[in-house]
Motif scaffolding. Structure first.
Motif, PDB file in Angstrom:
ATOM      1  N   TYR A 103      44.610  46.602  31.868  1.00  0.00           N
ATOM      2  CA  TYR A 103      45.098  45.420  32.402  1.00  0.00           C
ATOM      3  C   TYR A 103      44.599  45.230  33.949  1.00  0.00           C
ATOM      4  N   ARG A 104      44.234  44.187  34.370  1.00  0.00           N
ATOM      5  CA  ARG A 104      43.617  43.828  35.663  1.00  0.00           C
ATOM      6  C   ARG A 104      44.798  43.703  36.694  1.00  0.00           C
ATOM      7  N   ASP A 105      45.015  44.435  37.610  1.00  0.00           N
ATOM      8  CA  ASP A 105      46.051  43.992  38.628  1.00  0.00           C
ATOM      9  C   ASP A 105      45.752  42.823  39.299  1.00  0.00           C
ATOM     10  N   PRO A 132      36.573  38.792  25.770  1.00  0.00           N
ATOM     11  CA  PRO A 132      36.259  37.246  26.140  1.00  0.00           C
ATOM     12  C   PRO A 132      35.714  37.023  27.385  1.00  0.00           C
ATOM     13  N   MET A 133      36.299  37.862  28.682  1.00  0.00           N
ATOM     14  CA  MET A 133      35.897  37.539  30.078  1.00  0.00           C
ATOM     15  C   MET A 133      35.366  38.834  30.577  1.00  0.00           C
ATOM     16  N   LEU A 134      34.268  38.360  31.341  1.00  0.00           N
ATOM     17  CA  LEU A 134      33.548  39.350  32.267  1.00  0.00           C
ATOM     18  C   LEU A 134      33.676  38.670  33.740  1.00  0.00           C
ATOM     19  N   HIS A 191      40.703  34.064  43.297  1.00  0.00           N
ATOM     20  CA  HIS A 191      41.630  34.923  42.620  1.00  0.00           C
ATOM     21  C   HIS A 191      40.964  35.749  41.680  1.00  0.00           C
ATOM     22  N   GLY A 192      39.660  35.847  41.523  1.00  0.00           N
ATOM     23  CA  GLY A 192      39.061  36.404  40.645  1.00  0.00           C
ATOM     24  C   GLY A 192      38.857  35.892  39.225  1.00  0.00           C
ATOM     25  N   TYR A 193      39.163  34.512  39.032  1.00  0.00           N
ATOM     26  CA  TYR A 193      38.989  33.941  37.952  1.00  0.00           C
ATOM     27  C   TYR A 193      37.503  33.379  37.878  1.00  0.00           C
ATOM     28  N   ILE A 194      36.950  33.186  36.665  1.00  0.00           N
ATOM     29  CA  ILE A 194      35.679  32.648  36.402  1.00  0.00           C
ATOM     30  C   ILE A 194      35.673  31.062  36.557  1.00  0.00           C
ATOM     31  N   VAL A 195      34.567  30.570  37.214  1.00  0.00           N
ATOM     32  CA  VAL A 195      34.430  29.141  37.527  1.00  0.00           C
ATOM     33  C   VAL A 195      33.282  28.690  36.931  1.00  0.00           C
ATOM     34  N   LEU A 198      37.647  29.317  31.466  1.00  0.00           N
ATOM     35  CA  LEU A 198      38.484  28.986  30.595  1.00  0.00           C
ATOM     36  C   LEU A 198      39.870  29.102  30.918  1.00  0.00           C
ATOM     37  N   GLY A 199      40.118  29.823  32.148  1.00  0.00           N
ATOM     38  CA  GLY A 199      41.419  30.380  32.455  1.00  0.00           C
ATOM     39  C   GLY A 199      41.731  31.944  32.045  1.00  0.00           C
ATOM     40  N   ASP A 200      43.180  32.069  31.852  1.00  0.00           N
ATOM     41  CA  ASP A 200      43.392  33.304  31.326  1.00  0.00           C
ATOM     42  C   ASP A 200      43.397  33.688  29.954  1.00  0.00           C
ATOM     43  N   ALA A 201      42.480  34.397  29.437  1.00  0.00           N
ATOM     44  CA  ALA A 201      42.146  34.342  28.075  1.00  0.00           C
ATOM     45  C   ALA A 201      43.201  34.882  27.283  1.00  0.00           C
ATOM     46  N   GLY A 202      43.807  36.061  27.879  1.00  0.00           N
ATOM     47  CA  GLY A 202      44.792  36.574  26.928  1.00  0.00           C
ATOM     48  C   GLY A 202      46.173  35.384  27.016  1.00  0.00           C
TER      49      GLY A 202
HETATM   50  N1  URA Z   1      40.216  37.170  33.002  1.00  0.00           N
HETATM   51  C1  URA Z   1      40.710  35.826  32.466  1.00  0.00           C
HETATM   52  O1  URA Z   1      41.310  35.911  31.462  1.00  0.00           O
HETATM   53  N2  URA Z   1      40.065  34.936  32.937  1.00  0.00           N
HETATM   54  C2  URA Z   1      39.195  34.941  34.048  1.00  0.00           C
HETATM   55  O2  URA Z   1      38.934  33.844  34.528  1.00  0.00           O
HETATM   56  C3  URA Z   1      38.922  36.385  34.814  1.00  0.00           C
HETATM   57  C4  URA Z   1      39.599  37.209  34.177  1.00  0.00           C
END
Ligand code: URA
Ligand code: PRP
Length: 209
Positions: A103-105, A132-134, A191-195, A198-202
């Protein structure tokens, strides 16, 4: 340096649009991720070796081709990677499945490993790491290091959506690993989210948050 393959098949691109859409609910999101994983499995298995087999058609004896039996291992990164496993198994049902729990802190964005269970013969298998997410690339990078430490020799990485930052990390640290994506996005936000992502994949797969 590892190659980046963006799988721009129209069916994949169509489904990814609805995966991205925030109006898409959990059930539909899960179904779409499963379908895209299956379509991506079709593309990622193009390299599988074939061998000749003699068969009898109703008309005559013929030479035809069957898979040569290359051993494959699917390695989903928990938890969001799980959402892509069944779709891939529909096309490669004999693949073994290993799991890497990371998990990503949310503060540091650094990955933490909490689980690892792998097929015993990973050094003989072609492994496909699935997530799903890199994003920063930290999770996939750690997972690949972990597999190599245990003897893995052939690894590919398959993700739905990647940021250029994550791709660069994998290409620098693992130049032997090819990356297969449904989409290469613009960047990461603060916040380290991909732009656009698709948001938080989990959370979207499992209806949490
Ligand atoms: N993890 C996710 O689920 N989404 C992101 O955009 C980045 C990390
Ligand atoms: C998400 C995603 C990746 C990771 C990508 O997992 O599924 O594993 O973030 O980010 P990175 O490239 O910056 O490491 P998360 O930590 O949210 O865990 P989850 O799958 O359990 O929701």
């Amino acid at each position: 340096m590892g190659k980046v393959h963006v799988l721009d098949h129209p069916l994949i691109q169509h489904k990814v649009t609805y995966i991205r859409d925030k109006q898409t609910g959990t059930k539909e999101f899960r179904e779409l991720v499963d379908e895209v994983a299956m379509l991506m499995a079709f593309e990622i298995t193009r390299n599988l070796p074939l061998q000749e087999k003699t068969i009898e058609t109703p008309v005559m004896e013929a030479q035809s081709q069957v898979l040569a039996g290359k051993k494959i291992g699917l390695i989903p990164i928990l938890r969001a990677g799980l959402g892509m496993v069944d779709g891939m198994l529909k096309l490669i049902p004999a693949a073994r499945v290993g799991h890497v729990g990371l998990y990503r802190d949310p503060e540091t964005l650094k990955p933490h490993e909490y689980y690892l269970k792998l097929p015993s013969d990973i050094e003989e298998r072609e492994l496909i790491v699935i997530d799903p997410m890199l994003a920063t690339g930290g999770s996939a990078n750690d997972a690949i290091h972990s597999l190599k430490k245990r003897g893995a020799k052939q690894i590919r990485l398959m993700c739905l959506v990647a940021a250029p930052e994550g791709v660069e990390v994998i290409q620098n640290d693992h130049p032997d690993v090819d990356i297969f994506l449904a989409a290469l996005d613009d960047k990461l936000n603060d916040h380290g989210y991909i732009v656009p992502g698709l948001g938080d994949a989990g959370d979207r797969l499992y209806g949490t948050k």
